[in-house]
Design an enzyme around this catalytic site. Structure first.
Site, PDB file in Angstrom:
ATOM      1  N   HIS A   1      43.101  39.413  48.746  1.00  0.00           N
ATOM      2  CA  HIS A   1      43.894  38.421  48.203  1.00  0.00           C
ATOM      3  C   HIS A   1      43.873  37.080  49.078  1.00  0.00           C
ATOM      4  CE1 HIS A   1      47.991  36.343  47.190  1.00  0.00           C
ATOM      5  NE2 HIS A   1      47.244  36.299  46.245  1.00  0.00           N
TER       6      HIS A   1
ATOM      7  N   GLU B   1      40.695  35.367  48.676  1.00  0.00           N
ATOM      8  CA  GLU B   1      40.479  34.741  47.456  1.00  0.00           C
ATOM      9  C   GLU B   1      41.190  33.229  47.639  1.00  0.00           C
ATOM     10  OE1 GLU B   1      43.419  33.595  44.311  1.00  0.00           O
ATOM     11  OE2 GLU B   1      43.222  35.935  44.376  1.00  0.00           O
ATOM     12  N   HIS B   2      42.265  33.308  48.335  1.00  0.00           N
ATOM     13  CA  HIS B   2      42.801  31.883  48.573  1.00  0.00           C
ATOM     14  C   HIS B   2      42.111  31.142  49.514  1.00  0.00           C
ATOM     15  CE1 HIS B   2      47.280  32.494  47.472  1.00  0.00           C
ATOM     16  NE2 HIS B   2      46.787  33.464  46.926  1.00  0.00           N
TER      17      HIS B   2
ATOM     18  N   GLU C   1      54.892  34.274  49.570  1.00  0.00           N
ATOM     19  CA  GLU C   1      54.737  34.969  48.212  1.00  0.00           C
ATOM     20  C   GLU C   1      54.943  36.152  48.116  1.00  0.00           C
ATOM     21  OE1 GLU C   1      50.984  35.686  45.035  1.00  0.00           O
ATOM     22  OE2 GLU C   1      50.536  34.723  47.121  1.00  0.00           O
TER      23      GLU C   1
END
Length: 445
Positions: free
Chosen positions: A59, A62-63, A139
């Protein structure tokens, strides 16, 4: 002979495939009536490919892909797409990671160039990395503060324990803060490999042009195979959190058909009949007839080699003790009898969902890519519909008898003191199902 809507879609949407010398697959599907194209790269790597020390890195990567390359800054990447009216985004799941753009057909070359740039030439600038780590820590905090999110994370952990598939996609605060530039570069080199990557495009596409553009844009991608991953196995168990909330969030689930299982579409139909929509058994009995909860639904999550069928409910503490026995009763009824009208309605829902999605080039591109990663081919619409139509009531009751007689996973958050323990729930269910679990034959294959 008249052409059915399904045949028309299939005939109008031939999937063209090319495998580059690197091993990367190019899949396109023409939708000539459109002026736009949706294209993206799907990588066969997700959270379930991470080691314990890499928890959350898929993740984060991906960012970070959008935070600058050797020739574009983070702002340049965003402006390049938005300057032509396009959109760019990405998503990480358990089984894969996707990077995609939507733009007008004349800007296809730009979209492929940007995707190739971020996936082969990202620099992982230290300042950008520090900022993005902070964003993801926020998040994680938001997810932990949201009972509806937290209960689903706990449910997957209860189902699979400390296996990678049982961990959250976001990672932990500690793991995210431990990753540096070298960690990201190493993970990218070892897991983003051409043989496990699909560039899929749908809309106003020229297949041959896209192949040529991809050969240039992805020339530097790794050509090796990524590390192997252990197969996930359903474990079962419970994670309960007593909290002072207005509602209790409850999730109970069972081992279910995976993406390659012959019972895949039986599982889809079972979950649909049980709790997908206002006409489903759970909604009608629990919400409409008894008013025991604000929301209730069932779902089927198929992964590559395992799957889950689960039930989610949100209710007040005063209704919790009555709610679970009703859910158990409805689960057990599925193994006893399915009405013809229920099968027809569930099949219609699945057909409609499939065909409506095919009106979107984004959905078509995603479906092609996921099929290529899982099956090595793009499944024709007519083949999928045929498999849905082939499911019988006996198939559904047989599957229900098998999976609901097995171990279960339970997650709950909120004022859950009246909630029965998992052992009591499964004992009640076994009593209603009757017989021995071994009486229910069948399985995966």
């Amino acid at each position: 002979m008249p052409v059915t809507p399904i045949q028309a879609i299939a005939d109008d949407a031939e999937v063209r495939l090319t495998r580059l010398g690197s091993g990367m697959t190019i899949a396109t599907q023409a939708m000539p009536h459109l002026e736009s194209v949706a294209l993206g790269v799907w990588v066969g790597t997700g959270s379930r490919n991470e080691k314990a020390s890499e928890h959350g890195i898929s993740h984060l990567l991906e960012h970070m892909a959008f935070k600058g390359t050797k020739k574009r800054s983070a702002r340049d990447i965003a402006e390049a797409i938005e300057a032509v009216g396009g959109e760019v985004n990405a998503a990480t799941s358990v089984d894969n990671t996707a990077y995609y753009v939507r733009l007008l057909k004349n800007d296809t070359a730009l979209g492929i160039d940007v995707l190739g740039d971020i996936l082969t030439h990202s620099v992982f600038d230290q300042q950008e990395l520090e900022r993005e780590r902070h964003v993801i820590v926020q998040e994680i905090g938001a997810a932990l503060d949201t009972p509806e999110d937290r209960v689903f994370d706990n449910f997957q952990s209860a189902a699979y324990g400390d296996q990678p598939i049982g961990r959250t996609i976001l990672g932990t605060v500690e793991s995210i803060r431990s990753f540096n530039r070298e960690t990201l570069q190493g993970y990218l080199r070892s897991h983003y490999c051409a043989p496990h990557m699909v560039l899929a495009a749908a809309g106003s596409v020229d297949h041959d042009e896209i192949v040529k553009l991809a050969e240039t844009a992805f020339a530097d991608i790794a050509k090796d195979s990524p590390p192997s991953t252990d197969k996930a196995q359903f474990a079962g168990g419970e994670i309960l959190e007593e909290k002072a909330l207005q509602e209790a969030q409850i999730l109970i689930g069972f081992d279910a058909p995976a993406l390659r299982d012959r019972d895949l579409y039986t599982g889809r139909i079972l979950a649909t009949i049980l709790g997908d929509g206002m006409a489903s058994r759970l909604f009608q009995e629990v919400r409409e007839a008894r008013g025991l909860c604000y929301s209730i639904s069932a779902f089927h999550w198929p992964f590559e080699e395992t799957g889950l069928i689960g039930i989610h409910a949100a209710t007040g503490e005063e209704d919790l003790a009555e709610l679970m026995p009703v859910i158990v009763t409805e689960i057990a009824k599925l193994a006893d009898r399915i009405e013809t009208s229920e099968i027809k309605r569930a099949k219609a829902q699945l057909r409609a969902t499939l065909l409506m999605a095919l009106e979107s080039p984004v959905a078509r591109a995603g479906q092609m890519a996921r099929h290529m990663l899982i099956y090595g081919r793009s499944l024709p619409v007519a083949e999928i519909v045929e498999k849905i139509e082939a499911v019988t009531a006996a198939d559904v009751t047989d599957l229900a008898g098998r999976i609901f007689a097995g171990p279960a996973a339970l997650a709950a958050i909120g004022p859950i003191a009246p909630l029965p323990e998992l052992g009591e729930i499964t004992s009640q269910l076994a009593g209603k199902l009757g017989g021995n679990p071994g009486d229910h034959r069948g399985g995966r294959g």
